[in-house]
Enzyme design. Structure first.
Site, mmCIF file in Angstrom:
data_model
loop_
_atom_site.group_PDB
_atom_site.id
_atom_site.type_symbol
_atom_site.label_atom_id
_atom_site.label_comp_id
_atom_site.label_asym_id
_atom_site.label_seq_id
_atom_site.Cartn_x
_atom_site.Cartn_y
_atom_site.Cartn_z
ATOM 1 N N LYS A 83 -10.746 0.242 -5.169
ATOM 2 C CA LYS A 83 -11.818 -0.606 -4.631
ATOM 3 C C LYS A 83 -12.863 0.227 -3.866
ATOM 4 C CE LYS A 83 -9.031 -3.250 -2.158
ATOM 5 N NZ LYS A 83 -7.714 -2.641 -2.461
ATOM 6 N N ARG A 125 -8.898 -11.249 1.255
ATOM 7 C CA ARG A 125 -7.530 -10.868 0.897
ATOM 8 C C ARG A 125 -6.585 -12.067 0.997
ATOM 9 N NH1 ARG A 125 -8.145 -5.009 2.557
ATOM 10 N NH2 ARG A 125 -6.482 -3.862 1.573
ATOM 11 N N ARG A 132 -3.236 10.401 -1.773
ATOM 12 C CA ARG A 132 -4.568 10.078 -1.228
ATOM 13 C C ARG A 132 -4.861 10.816 0.068
ATOM 14 N NH1 ARG A 132 -6.695 3.950 -0.856
ATOM 15 N NH2 ARG A 132 -5.007 3.538 0.627
ATOM 16 N N ARG A 143 -3.777 8.577 5.432
ATOM 17 C CA ARG A 143 -3.846 7.369 6.256
ATOM 18 C C ARG A 143 -2.459 7.012 6.776
ATOM 19 N NH1 ARG A 143 -7.369 2.939 3.021
ATOM 20 N NH2 ARG A 143 -5.681 1.672 3.874
ATOM 21 N N ARG A 194 2.891 -3.452 2.233
ATOM 22 C CA ARG A 194 1.521 -3.766 1.796
ATOM 23 C C ARG A 194 1.536 -4.423 0.420
ATOM 24 N NH1 ARG A 194 -1.429 1.779 2.228
ATOM 25 N NH2 ARG A 194 -3.350 0.643 1.793
HETATM 26 P P1 AMP Z 1 -7.983 -1.128 3.387
HETATM 27 O O1 AMP Z 1 -8.760 0.033 3.909
HETATM 28 O O2 AMP Z 1 -8.840 -2.114 2.648
HETATM 29 O O3 AMP Z 1 -6.763 -0.715 2.620
HETATM 30 O O4 AMP Z 1 -7.443 -1.918 4.679
HETATM 31 C C1 AMP Z 1 -6.575 -1.293 5.617
HETATM 32 C C2 AMP Z 1 -5.882 -2.339 6.460
HETATM 33 O O5 AMP Z 1 -6.851 -3.100 7.211
HETATM 34 C C3 AMP Z 1 -5.108 -3.392 5.672
HETATM 35 O O6 AMP Z 1 -3.827 -2.951 5.289
HETATM 36 C C4 AMP Z 1 -5.055 -4.534 6.673
HETATM 37 O O7 AMP Z 1 -4.114 -4.300 7.708
HETATM 38 C C5 AMP Z 1 -6.457 -4.471 7.285
HETATM 39 N N1 AMP Z 1 -7.395 -5.280 6.474
HETATM 40 C C6 AMP Z 1 -8.424 -4.820 5.719
HETATM 41 N N2 AMP Z 1 -9.061 -5.837 5.095
HETATM 42 C C7 AMP Z 1 -8.402 -6.965 5.475
HETATM 43 C C8 AMP Z 1 -8.562 -8.342 5.136
HETATM 44 N N3 AMP Z 1 -9.521 -8.771 4.319
HETATM 45 N N4 AMP Z 1 -7.691 -9.227 5.696
HETATM 46 C C9 AMP Z 1 -6.722 -8.824 6.558
HETATM 47 N N5 AMP Z 1 -6.514 -7.542 6.895
HETATM 48 C C10 AMP Z 1 -7.339 -6.610 6.362
#
Ligand code: AMP
Length: 218
Positions: free
Chosen positions: A15, A89, A128, A161, A172
């Site tokens: 993404k 999400r 990653r 990360r 996750r």
């Molecule tokens: P990402 O960088 O998109 O993988 O997001 C990292 C973390 O941020 C996720 O594992 C969630 O803990 C939080 N997060 C990001 N986007 C959302 C979302 N739309 N809803 C809830 N938590 C989010």
């Protein structure tokens, strides 16, 4: 080009990479709640520290917090369209997004679903690396980054990360299956959903996404 796009998919589905390519190619503003929350964490704000407690265990941050972030961003930057990387999400987030867009007399153009196998997810997450400063994402197997983990764009440190750990990834993936996958039928209903095979290399995936944007968003 003024278009409203959400990118959906499992962790490691590409993404962030595709959002970056879309913004560069089509000049559409992009945002990602995950990136905003990591920045807040690095700044040490209460929001960032609280969200990090949830994220590093693999959970999702509460809908109200995320929707507020997105609504504020839309009010400031969303007039000319958007690409969301990692939002919505949950079905609640998608419903709230529709309400916000309705208030602005607009609607979503595309929900792009990057479909990947669990094997692809595990391989990508295991290798990653991400720039702590600008968010550039790459792989430990690319261009000598294993020996010299420095961002080619801003010289920031390339790190793993804290939620890319194998045991956190399992949580996750469970969150993804139970809370995010129901969005598939949500967006199928209003004909916004497009599935793209995300197992392929980034340029092949982007070629499909570009064709879709050009065709759907006039
Ligand atoms: P990402 O960088 O998109 O993988 O997001 C990292 C973390 O941020 C996720 O594992 C969630 O803990 C939080 N997060 C990001 N986007 C959302 C979302 N739309 N809803 C809830 N938590 C989010």
């Amino acid at each position: 080009m003024k278009s409203r796009i959400v990118l959906l998919g499992a962790p490691g589905s590409g993404k962030g990479t595709q959002a970056e390519l879309i913004t560069r190619h089509f000049a559409i503003s992009v945002t990602s709640p995950g990136a905003i929350l990591r920045r807040e964490r690095d700044l040490g704000t209460p929001l960032g520290l609280e969200a990090d407690e949830v994220s590093k265990q693999g959970g999702l941050v509460p809908d109200d917090i995320i929707v507020r972030l997105i609504e504020d961003w839309l009010n400031l930057h969303g007039k000319e369209g958007f690409v969301f990387d990692g939002f919505p999400r949950t079905v609640t987030q998608a419903e709230r997004l529709n309400e916000i867009l309705q208030k602005q007399a607009s609607s979503l153009d595309l929900a792009i679903w990057l479909e990947v196998s669990e094997e692809t997810v595990r391989d990508r997450i295991a290798s990653r690396l991400q720039c702590r400063r600008c968010g550039f994402t790459t792989s430990v197997t690319s261009a000598g980054f294993a020996e010299r983990p420095i961002c080619p764009y801003c010289d920031g440190p390339l790190i793993r990360r804290n939620d890319d750990d194998a045991s956190v990834l399992q949580t996750r993936l469970t969150e993804y299956k139970t809370k995010t996958e129901p969005l598939l039928s949500f967006y199928e209903k209003d004909d916004a959903l497009h599935r793209i095979d995300g197992n392929r290399d980034r340029d092949t995936v982007f070629a499909d996404i570009s064709a879709l944007i050009e065709e759907r968003v006039k």
